[in-house]
Structure formats: C-alpha cells, structure tokens
Design an enzyme around this catalytic site. Structure first.
Site: not given
Ligand SMILES: NC(=O)c1ccc[n+]([C@@H]2O[C@H](COP(=O)([O-])OP(=O)(O)OC[C@H]3O[C@@H](n4cnc5c(N)ncnc54)[C@H](O)[C@@H]3O)[C@@H](O)[C@H]2O)c1
Length: 250
Positions: A148, A162
């Site tokens: 991120s 985070y």
């Molecule tokens: N959403 C954003 O704006 C954003 C921005 C920057 C980076 N990210 C990064 O992108 C990635 C995905 O983000 P997202 O928003 O799509 O996430 P999300 O929370 O929508 O989906 C992630 C999935 O991971 C699963 N999960 C949670 N803990 C887990 C574990 N311990 N083991 C296995 N699965 C697990 C959850 O059940 C969920 O279905 C993450 O690494 C996040 O840090 C997201």
C-alpha cells in the site's frame, strides 16, 4: 496466446475471495494459470472459483489463515496436488486484519500492535517459505507482494501499525529477490493506492484528487500482477511498483 501466457503455471492468491484478490485470481486464470484461491472465509474463496470456472478457467478453493504456518504448508501441498503442478506463482494479497488498529499510535494499546504486522509480515513469510522449495526445484518462480502507499509514505490517518507491516514486508521481499534471483525466481511488490472498494464518506473528493481521476479497480491490480507473474517480466525483480493512478510519483 501471445505475450504473458501463464499456461502450465499454478498460482496461489491469498485473500482472493473479494475485491483486489479476486481481480488478481481472475486475471491469472484468464492468462491460463490454474489458480488456488485462498481466503479465510471459505464461501468467498468458493465464489471466486465459481467465477473463474464460469469464464472457462481452472481454480480450487484453499481456505486457510495465512498467519497459521501449519495450515499454509498443508494447503500449499493440497493445492499443488489438486492442480497437478507446483505452486510457482505466489501472490500475497491478504493484508487487512480483523482489527486494523486504527488511530494515532500514542493511543493504541500494545495488545493491538501485532494484528496488522502479523498478517502482512508473518503471513507473507509463511507463504513464501512454503512455496520456495517447489519454485527452486522448478527453476522458475514469481512472488508478488501486495502493499500500500501506507508502506511507502508516512500519513497522519491512523494507520501506523498497518504501515509497519507493509514497510516490513517490502523490505523482506527485496532481500528474498536477491537470495533467489539466480534460481529463476523474481520477487516484487505492488503498492496500491486507494481502491474503489474502500468506499466511505468523502471518497468522491479523494477520487477527484487522483491524477487519473478515479480509484483503483480489481482489474487494474489483476493486469499488473499478470505482467509481474509472466515469463516476460524475468528482468524485473526486487522492486516496489506504485499502482495508484499517479497519486505518488517517485
Ligand atoms: N482497499 C484499498 O483501498 C487498498 C489500498 C492499498 C492497499 N490495499 C491492499 O490490497 C490488498 C487487498 O485489499 P482489499 O481491500 O481487496 O481487501 P479485502 O479486505 O476487501 O479482501 C481481502 C480478503 O482477505 C481475506 N482475509 C483476511 N484475513 C485473512 C487471513 N488471515 N488469511 C487469509 N485470508 C484473509 C478476507 O476474508 C477478504 O476476503 C491488501 O493487502 C491491502 O492491504 C488495499
């Protein structure tokens, strides 16, 4: 298929039951990879698999918690068996813990410090450790770490824990890239900007502030990962690539 063909490869995508992870799993499957779809929530992993199969791809659900090393090892072996290959593409996408530990660091009690670091740093280490032997034996491997902007830039928005997990795993991936480069394995990080799924108040204002004029979509992440996972990207390793609509340039 032409460029970026992943036929014959087996990918494991963690946290792939929705949003960015699901977009990654769908993109890798479309390029021909067989995909092991992980999520903590089995029904989410099954849903992504159903989407992939409907589109003509191959996928199996592998529900487990990335922070549980024994489960990771067992399920990586099961995925390889089920998909008749070796996991040679790993995408560490799971990174949002149940408790993000939001708030200024000064206000956060020590018992809440570990969660965001555990999933992002140790969760990624568990998966990398489980797949490296197979990749080394195959003489080919791809590790893509999802990070991120919060892992690259200090922000006063209450996400220091985070950010610590994300910065930590980026450093880890850089070292792995150097250790494994001669074995045909690349390791890179994709640092995402704000995604559409983030939602919440003021999100439209934030979107307008992004140079490209919109938030990130699962397809944006899927396309970038498909490239990093391809054989054509063999000279790209040890890097963090910003994928954020131009929000930061460096
Ligand atoms: N959403 C954003 O704006 C954003 C921005 C920057 C980076 N990210 C990064 O992108 C990635 C995905 O983000 P997202 O928003 O799509 O996430 P999300 O929370 O929508 O989906 C992630 C999935 O991971 C699963 N999960 C949670 N803990 C887990 C574990 N311990 N083991 C296995 N699965 C697990 C959850 O059940 C969920 O279905 C993450 O690494 C996040 O840090 C997201």
């Amino acid at each position: 298929m032409g460029m970026f063909d992943l036929t014959g490869h087996v990918a494991l995508v963690t946290g792939a039951g929705q949003n960015a992870g699901a977009g990654i799993a769908r993109a890798l499957a479309r390029q021909g990879a067989a995909v092991a779809v992980n999520d903590l929530r089995p029904e989410r992993a099954e849903e992504t698999c159903a989407e992939i199969e409907k589109a003509g791809g191959r996928a199996v659900p592998v529900p487990f918690d990335v922070t549980d090393i024994d489960a990771v090892r067992a399920e990586v072996a099961r995925a390889a068996d089920a998909l008749d290959g070796t996991v040679d593409i790993l995408v560490n996408n799971a990174g949002i813990p149940a408790d993000m530990g939001y708030g200024p660091f000064r206000d956060i009690a020590p018992e809440r410090w570990r969660g965001p670091v555990e999933i992002n740093l140790f969760g990624a280490m568990n998966c990398v450790h489980a797949v490296l032997p197979g990749m080394r034996e195959a003489g080919w491997g791809r590790v893509v770490q999802i990070s991120s902007g919060a892992g690259r830039t200090g922000l006063a928005i209450g996400v220091s824990l985070y950010g610590a997990g994300k910065s930590g795993v980026e450093g880890f991936i850089r070292h792995v890239s150097q250790e494994e480069a001669k074995a045909g394995i690349t390791a890179n990080t994709l640092a995402l900007g704000l995604m559409q799924s983030a939602g919440g108040p003021g999100i439209d204002r934030i979107a307008e502030g992004i140079p490209v004029g919109r938030l990130g979509r699962p397809e944006d992440v899927g396309a970038a990962v498909a490239f990093l996972a391809s054989s054509e990207a063999s000279w790209l390793t040890g890097q963090t690539v910003d994928l954020n609509g131009g929000s930061h340039t460096r």
